[in-house]
Design a protein around this motif. Structure first.
Motif, PDB file in Angstrom:
ATOM      1  N   HIS A   3      35.091   1.377 -16.468  1.00 39.97           N
ATOM      2  CA  HIS A   3      33.685   1.714 -16.702  1.00 39.97           C
ATOM      3  C   HIS A   3      32.798   0.545 -17.120  1.00 39.97           C
ATOM      4  N   ASP A   4      33.372  -0.498 -17.707  1.00 46.16           N
ATOM      5  CA  ASP A   4      32.550  -1.555 -18.284  1.00 46.16           C
ATOM      6  C   ASP A   4      32.819  -2.946 -17.726  1.00 46.16           C
ATOM      7  N   TRP A   5      33.756  -3.064 -16.809  1.00 44.08           N
ATOM      8  CA  TRP A   5      34.149  -4.383 -16.315  1.00 44.08           C
ATOM      9  C   TRP A   5      33.085  -4.924 -15.384  1.00 44.08           C
ATOM     10  N   PRO A   6      32.768  -6.226 -15.472  1.00 44.35           N
ATOM     11  CA  PRO A   6      31.698  -6.784 -14.639  1.00 44.35           C
ATOM     12  C   PRO A   6      32.055  -6.960 -13.161  1.00 44.35           C
ATOM     13  N   ARG A  29      39.810   2.537 -19.836  1.00 41.05           N
ATOM     14  CA  ARG A  29      38.407   2.953 -19.859  1.00 41.05           C
ATOM     15  C   ARG A  29      37.481   1.738 -19.696  1.00 41.05           C
ATOM     16  N   THR A  30      37.808   0.662 -20.384  1.00 37.49           N
ATOM     17  CA  THR A  30      36.993  -0.550 -20.299  1.00 37.49           C
ATOM     18  C   THR A  30      37.037  -1.142 -18.895  1.00 37.49           C
ATOM     19  N   ALA A  45      33.887  -5.385 -27.107  1.00 37.90           N
ATOM     20  CA  ALA A  45      34.607  -4.119 -27.192  1.00 37.90           C
ATOM     21  C   ALA A  45      35.906  -4.368 -27.934  1.00 37.90           C
ATOM     22  N   HIS A  80      27.861  -8.703 -25.698  1.00 45.12           N
ATOM     23  CA  HIS A  80      28.483  -7.438 -26.072  1.00 45.12           C
ATOM     24  C   HIS A  80      29.981  -7.636 -26.257  1.00 45.12           C
ATOM     25  N   MET A 105      30.316  -4.493 -19.959  1.00 46.49           N
ATOM     26  CA  MET A 105      30.186  -5.267 -21.155  1.00 46.49           C
ATOM     27  C   MET A 105      28.950  -6.114 -21.041  1.00 46.49           C
TER      28      MET A 105
END
Length: 71
Positions: free
Chosen positions: A21-24, A17-18, A7, A5, A1
């Protein structure tokens, strides 16, 4: 993210999925609980509302703001 940004998470699959794939960060206790909750829900062992609660706790742990939509 990343900064600025956002989601929209509408399902357990979106949450998983978040997180994956997108977690800091990927080493927090709440993060790991949220990933486990997603997997448990996908196989039918946990209701989606439990996943949502775990996801929100993981977001708080990571310093991610959560905006809740009205039902």
């Amino acid at each position: 993210m990343g900064l600025g940004h956002y989601a929209v998470i509408n399902s357990v699959w979106d949450a998983a999925r978040t997180l994956l794939h997108d977690w800091p960060v990927d080493d927090g206790e709440e993060y790991l609980e949220a990933v486990k909750a997603c997997l448990d829900a996908i196989i039918g062992d946990l209701p989606p509302d439990h996943v949502r609660a775990a996801f929100v706790r993981a977001a708080q742990e990571a310093g991610i703001a959560v905006i809740e939509a009205a039902d």
